[in-house]
Design an enzyme around this catalytic site. Structure first.
Site, short mmCIF file in Angstrom:
data_model
loop_
_atom_site.label_atom_id
_atom_site.label_comp_id
_atom_site.label_asym_id
_atom_site.label_seq_id
_atom_site.Cartn_x
_atom_site.Cartn_y
_atom_site.Cartn_z
N HIS A 49 -10.50 29.72 45.65
CA HIS A 49 -11.30 30.65 46.47
C HIS A 49 -10.42 31.54 47.36
O HIS A 49 -10.87 32.57 47.84
CB HIS A 49 -12.27 29.84 47.34
CG HIS A 49 -13.38 30.67 47.92
ND1 HIS A 49 -14.27 31.37 47.14
CD2 HIS A 49 -13.71 30.96 49.21
CE1 HIS A 49 -15.12 32.03 47.92
NE2 HIS A 49 -14.80 31.80 49.17
N ASP A 59 -12.09 28.56 41.16
CA ASP A 59 -12.73 28.65 42.49
C ASP A 59 -13.78 27.54 42.60
O ASP A 59 -14.75 27.52 41.85
CB ASP A 59 -13.39 30.04 42.64
CG ASP A 59 -13.85 30.32 44.06
OD1 ASP A 59 -14.27 29.36 44.74
OD2 ASP A 59 -13.81 31.48 44.47
N SER A 76 -15.29 36.85 50.27
CA SER A 76 -16.17 35.69 50.35
C SER A 76 -17.51 36.06 50.99
O SER A 76 -18.22 36.90 50.43
CB SER A 76 -15.45 34.56 51.11
OG SER A 76 -16.15 33.35 51.00
C1 MLT Z 1 -21.35 32.36 51.60
O1 MLT Z 1 -22.02 31.61 52.27
O2 MLT Z 1 -21.39 33.58 51.66
C2 MLT Z 1 -20.45 31.68 50.64
O3 MLT Z 1 -20.65 30.32 50.67
C3 MLT Z 1 -19.03 32.03 50.88
C4 MLT Z 1 -18.57 31.52 52.20
O4 MLT Z 1 -18.85 32.16 53.19
O5 MLT Z 1 -17.90 30.52 52.26
#
Ligand code: MLT
Length: 202
Positions: free
Chosen positions: A183, A152, A102
């Site tokens: 996700h 996701d 992520s």
């Molecule tokens: C991010 O900000 O990198 C994306 O939204 C993924 C997350 O951190 O949730």
């Protein structure tokens, strides 16, 4: 940067750069690394940004909307940190494979988008396109595994496709693996990443 370094068990195995998701820390992905590449040295880093107390690797303006200026600054900061760590811990800087989830996968991708020879390879679990409209450095010889969820809610199917295409255009070798879920990281894609790692680095 706050981090953990552990020596590898096998000479010649790449060093893993572990990059956690939002709200995580440098301990989060240790078990995951052990499943994927148990013999590798590990450099696991905690993101330097806090969002309501949750560590991240760069600021965002909203979910999925990145603060570009901070992204560029933090990407350089992390890349420099990996360079310095290679000197300090005496690992091969040209043989570093990132494993990110992520937000951590997003900054790993950003390293490849912004800096030449930043990574020898990467496992990107549930990553976004870090930036648009930049010339990505040459990525010949760089292998990337992308694990993605078909449902996701944060990352549209097309965005993952765009990420893969961007990297391929720069001559990276990209392997996509899609799971039915969202996700969250699931066992099945970790197993596929392990197979990919073995095929590429053993
Ligand atoms: C991010 O900000 O990198 C994306 O939204 C993924 C997350 O951190 O949730």
């Amino acid at each position: 940067m706050k981090h953990i370094f552990t020596e590898g068990k096998k000479k010649g195995a790449p060093t893993l750069l572990l990059l956690h998701g939002t709200g995580g820390n440098e301990h989060d992905l240790l078990a995951l690394a052990d499943m994927i590449a148990p013999e590798s040295a590990i450099l696991s880093v905690r993101g330097n940004v806090l969002e309501n107390g949750m560590p991240r690797f760069f600021r965002r303006l909203a979910e999925g909307v990145f603060d570009e200026e901070d992204l560029v600054f933090r990407t350089k900061e992390l890349t420099d940190f990996v360079n310095d760590s290679a000197n300090k811990y005496q690992f091969d800087r040209d043989h570093v494979v990132a494993i990110g989830y992520s937000n951590g996968a997003n900054i790993a991708a950003s390293m490849m988008y912004h800096h030449e020879n930043a990574l020898n390879g990467a496992i990107l679990f549930h990553a976004m396109v870090p930036r648009r409209g930049v010339a990505i450095p040459e990525l010949t010889g760089t292998s990337v595994f992308i694990g993605a969820g078909k449902r996701d809610p944060l990352i549209a199917l097309n965005e993952t496709k765009e990420l893969a295409k961007d990297l391929e255009k720069a001559n990276a070798t990209v392997t996509e693996y899609w799971v039915d879920g969202g996700h969250q990281l699931v066992r099945e894609e970790v197993e596929k990443a392990r197979e990919w790692f073995e095929a590429n680095y053993n």
